[in-house]
Scaffold this motif. Structure first.
Motif, PDB file in Angstrom:
ATOM      1  N   ILE A   7      59.643  38.692  61.707  1.00 55.15           N
ATOM      2  CA  ILE A   7      60.526  37.427  60.864  1.00 55.15           C
ATOM      3  C   ILE A   7      61.291  37.357  62.335  1.00 55.15           C
ATOM      4  CG2 ILE A   7      62.278  36.809  59.208  1.00 55.15           C
ATOM      5  CD1 ILE A   7      59.852  38.075  57.823  1.00 55.15           C
ATOM      6  N   THR A   9      64.050  34.163  63.476  1.00 57.37           N
ATOM      7  CA  THR A   9      66.018  33.444  63.446  1.00 57.37           C
ATOM      8  C   THR A   9      65.695  31.943  62.392  1.00 57.37           C
ATOM      9  OG1 THR A   9      65.933  34.249  65.954  1.00 57.37           O
ATOM     10  CG2 THR A   9      67.678  32.236  64.250  1.00 57.37           C
ATOM     11  N   PHE A  12      65.617  32.955  58.593  1.00 57.19           N
ATOM     12  CA  PHE A  12      66.649  32.773  58.107  1.00 57.19           C
ATOM     13  C   PHE A  12      67.293  31.773  57.419  1.00 57.19           C
ATOM     14  CE2 PHE A  12      65.846  37.650  59.640  1.00 57.19           C
ATOM     15  CZ  PHE A  12      65.702  38.113  58.487  1.00 57.19           C
ATOM     16  N   LYS A  16      69.082  29.741  54.303  1.00 55.44           N
ATOM     17  CA  LYS A  16      70.312  29.717  53.876  1.00 55.44           C
ATOM     18  C   LYS A  16      70.775  28.093  54.179  1.00 55.44           C
ATOM     19  CE  LYS A  16      74.763  30.130  57.587  1.00 55.44           C
ATOM     20  NZ  LYS A  16      74.706  28.323  57.851  1.00 55.44           N
ATOM     21  N   SER A  25      60.245  30.101  53.169  1.00 54.26           N
ATOM     22  CA  SER A  25      60.877  31.442  53.720  1.00 54.26           C
ATOM     23  C   SER A  25      61.217  32.558  52.593  1.00 54.26           C
ATOM     24  CB  SER A  25      61.670  30.548  54.720  1.00 54.26           C
ATOM     25  OG  SER A  25      61.238  29.890  55.379  1.00 54.26           O
ATOM     26  N   LYS A  26      61.969  31.839  51.619  1.00 53.51           N
ATOM     27  CA  LYS A  26      62.665  33.098  50.536  1.00 53.51           C
ATOM     28  C   LYS A  26      61.378  34.051  49.764  1.00 53.51           C
ATOM     29  CE  LYS A  26      65.752  32.620  47.107  1.00 53.51           C
ATOM     30  NZ  LYS A  26      65.267  33.875  46.442  1.00 53.51           N
ATOM     31  N   LEU A  29      61.381  36.285  52.643  1.00 51.67           N
ATOM     32  CA  LEU A  29      62.106  37.236  52.282  1.00 51.67           C
ATOM     33  C   LEU A  29      62.589  37.798  51.322  1.00 51.67           C
ATOM     34  CD1 LEU A  29      65.421  35.409  54.293  1.00 51.67           C
ATOM     35  CD2 LEU A  29      63.545  36.996  55.170  1.00 51.67           C
ATOM     36  N   VAL A  41      63.351  43.026  62.562  1.00 52.50           N
ATOM     37  CA  VAL A  41      64.232  41.906  63.064  1.00 52.50           C
ATOM     38  C   VAL A  41      64.071  42.546  64.843  1.00 52.50           C
ATOM     39  CG1 VAL A  41      66.609  40.965  62.803  1.00 52.50           C
ATOM     40  CG2 VAL A  41      64.861  41.489  60.354  1.00 52.50           C
ATOM     41  N   MET A  49      71.751  34.505  64.803  1.00 54.41           N
ATOM     42  CA  MET A  49      71.892  34.037  63.459  1.00 54.41           C
ATOM     43  C   MET A  49      73.502  33.823  63.465  1.00 54.41           C
ATOM     44  SD  MET A  49      70.295  33.141  61.279  1.00 54.41           S
ATOM     45  CE  MET A  49      71.393  33.756  59.908  1.00 54.41           C
ATOM     46  N   PHE A  65      74.938  38.844  55.827  1.00 52.56           N
ATOM     47  CA  PHE A  65      73.976  39.121  56.773  1.00 52.56           C
ATOM     48  C   PHE A  65      73.646  40.705  57.164  1.00 52.56           C
ATOM     49  CE2 PHE A  65      71.514  38.510  60.214  1.00 52.56           C
ATOM     50  CZ  PHE A  65      70.548  37.531  60.114  1.00 52.56           C
ATOM     51  N   LEU A  69      70.775  43.441  55.986  1.00 48.79           N
ATOM     52  CA  LEU A  69      69.788  43.817  57.311  1.00 48.79           C
ATOM     53  C   LEU A  69      69.995  45.466  58.010  1.00 48.79           C
ATOM     54  CD1 LEU A  69      69.241  41.152  60.024  1.00 48.79           C
ATOM     55  CD2 LEU A  69      67.797  41.841  57.383  1.00 48.79           C
ATOM     56  N   TYR A  75      63.881  46.314  55.890  1.00 47.49           N
ATOM     57  CA  TYR A  75      64.029  46.014  57.126  1.00 47.49           C
ATOM     58  C   TYR A  75      64.598  47.094  58.448  1.00 47.49           C
ATOM     59  CZ  TYR A  75      64.461  40.810  55.524  1.00 47.49           C
ATOM     60  OH  TYR A  75      64.662  40.186  55.099  1.00 47.49           O
TER      61      TYR A  75
END
Length: 150
Positions: A7, A9, A12, A16, A25-26, A29, A41, A49, A65, A69, A75
């Motif tokens: 993934i 940046t 995310f 966000k 994107s959602k 994730l 990641v 981030m 966040f 992770l 992850y």
């Protein structure tokens, strides 16, 4: 969970900030959170981030966040080791990518990522190393595979 997806940046950030490609994107994730795919990641992504969170003084959100992770079994965080740095240098020399992007690609390769998900079109230059897809392209590809397997 045999698909490994790195993934970038901006995926995310999409979620966000609810950017235009937010829904795809959602979805990516969410699939990681559900264990449908494994998320990789790079620590470079974490640094990018965290820089944003610090700039906007969103320290609680930054901590949330990081906690998510680092505590999620879905992850895997890849640190920039000497081996990753060496591979990133080679990738940068071949593709002309910015060094942070080359580090993200090299991190994905270290964990045998099948795809790198990014909205950054310049990362497509890394396609000879890893399949670079936008979140929308990944969602469409995995949905098509799911339909074929049904």
């Amino acid at each position: 969970m045999n698909i490994v997806v790195a993934i970038d940046t901006n995926v995310f950030i999409d979620v966000k900030n609810k950017e235009p490609s937010y829904s795809f994107s959602k979805q990516v994730l969410d699939w990681i959170d559900e264990g449908r795919v494994k998320g990789v990641v790079s620590t470079v992504v974490i640094a990018e981030m965290c820089a944003g969170y610090h700039e906007t003084k969103e320290l609680r959100e930054k901590d949330d966040f990081l906690t998510h992770l680092l505590s999620s079994p879905n992850y895997e965080v890849v640190e920039v080791s000497a081996g990753v740095a060496d591979e990133a240098g080679r990738i940068r020399a071949i593709t002309g990518l910015r060094l942070p992007d080359a580090l993200i690609v090299a991190s994905a390769l270290k964990r045998r990522g099948k795809h790198l998900v990014s909205n950054d079109a310049s990362l497509k230059r890394a396609n000879e190393f890893i399949n670079v897809l936008t979140p929308k392209e990944l969602v469409e590809e995995l949905e098509a595979e799911k339909r074929q397997g049904s």
